[in-house]
Design a protein around this motif. Sequence first.
Motif, mmCIF file in Angstrom:
data_model
loop_
_atom_site.group_PDB
_atom_site.id
_atom_site.type_symbol
_atom_site.label_atom_id
_atom_site.label_comp_id
_atom_site.label_asym_id
_atom_site.label_seq_id
_atom_site.Cartn_x
_atom_site.Cartn_y
_atom_site.Cartn_z
ATOM 1 N N TYR A 90 0.823 -1.143 0.053
ATOM 2 C CA TYR A 90 -0.090 -0.234 0.098
ATOM 3 C C TYR A 90 0.931 1.149 -0.078
ATOM 4 C CZ TYR A 90 -3.787 -3.130 1.498
ATOM 5 O OH TYR A 90 -4.697 -4.113 1.306
ATOM 6 N N ILE A 91 0.675 2.311 -0.901
ATOM 7 C CA ILE A 91 1.419 3.470 -0.948
ATOM 8 C C ILE A 91 0.391 4.744 -0.410
ATOM 9 C CG2 ILE A 91 2.629 5.120 -2.141
ATOM 10 C CD1 ILE A 91 3.523 2.743 -3.915
ATOM 11 N N GLN A 92 0.681 5.065 0.729
ATOM 12 C CA GLN A 92 -0.190 6.283 1.529
ATOM 13 C C GLN A 92 0.530 7.305 1.601
ATOM 14 O OE1 GLN A 92 -1.257 4.943 5.471
ATOM 15 N NE2 GLN A 92 -3.111 6.394 5.194
ATOM 16 N N SER A 93 -0.310 8.541 1.334
ATOM 17 C CA SER A 93 0.336 9.948 1.466
ATOM 18 C C SER A 93 0.134 10.187 3.112
ATOM 19 C CB SER A 93 -0.250 11.117 0.644
ATOM 20 O OG SER A 93 0.231 11.969 1.006
ATOM 21 N N VAL A 94 1.185 10.414 3.904
ATOM 22 C CA VAL A 94 0.902 10.683 5.329
ATOM 23 C C VAL A 94 0.881 12.197 5.451
ATOM 24 C CG1 VAL A 94 1.848 8.374 6.050
ATOM 25 C CG2 VAL A 94 3.521 10.401 5.841
ATOM 26 N N THR A 95 1.007 13.029 4.614
ATOM 27 C CA THR A 95 1.071 14.424 4.697
ATOM 28 C C THR A 95 0.349 14.845 3.618
ATOM 29 O OG1 THR A 95 3.150 14.873 3.458
ATOM 30 C CG2 THR A 95 3.152 14.781 5.928
ATOM 31 N N ASP A 96 -0.139 15.888 3.276
ATOM 32 C CA ASP A 96 -0.649 16.557 2.038
ATOM 33 C C ASP A 96 0.507 16.639 1.113
ATOM 34 O OD1 ASP A 96 -3.248 17.277 2.982
ATOM 35 O OD2 ASP A 96 -2.906 19.158 3.485
ATOM 36 N N SER A 97 0.416 16.032 0.058
ATOM 37 C CA SER A 97 1.497 15.751 -0.944
ATOM 38 C C SER A 97 1.288 16.373 -2.151
ATOM 39 C CB SER A 97 1.758 14.314 -0.827
ATOM 40 O OG SER A 97 2.175 13.803 0.417
ATOM 41 N N LYS A 98 2.427 16.455 -2.995
ATOM 42 C CA LYS A 98 2.136 16.920 -4.398
ATOM 43 C C LYS A 98 3.323 15.812 -5.039
ATOM 44 C CE LYS A 98 0.981 21.610 -3.841
ATOM 45 N NZ LYS A 98 1.382 23.171 -4.210
#
Length: 190
Positions: free
Chosen positions: A93-101
């Motif tokens: 699983y690949i998850q953004s742990v912060t708001d990301s760009k």
Amino acid sequence: METLINYLLQFGHLNTQQIELIKSKGVAHELKKDTYYSEAGTIPREIIFITEGIFRISYYNNKGDDVTKYFIDENNLVVDIMSYNEGIPSSAYIQSVTDSKYIAFSKEALQELSMTIIAWDAIMNKIIAKALAEKVNKISPMLSEDATERYLSFFTKFPGMANRIPLSYLASYLGITQSSLSRIRKNING
């Protein structure tokens, strides 16, 4: 896009025309905190370059626990390389742990870059070799360290990342419970 170009130029030479072609193939995206970029069971069809934020790579073990394998922050590529190359479903699983760009490159765009830019494959191979070496260097020392040493090592190696990651994910990465992590932090910080 400039951060991506500067990143690529560390691994090989690109002329202005090649740089413009690369820029034309990348698509900018944003992802909100805690959103999954991809889930286990999907076949990766693109490679992304993080321009802002932190991503978490994880899996579920046989007990159903969510286990963090590692974190990837700005100025790094993200892909499950084996699944991408073989065209098979990923187990991660690949998850953004912060708001990301991030900037995404489709498989088709990457094939076109490979056929058009002579140095492209050599650049990508150097990037992959560096990423694999870093992955081994992250995992190997952790096998012989106790929980406090792993925590301190993480802070030393990733000072800009440590305070941006939720404690539950950090505990999972370190292979300890969240309450153990709280105790370790309390003992260190007095």
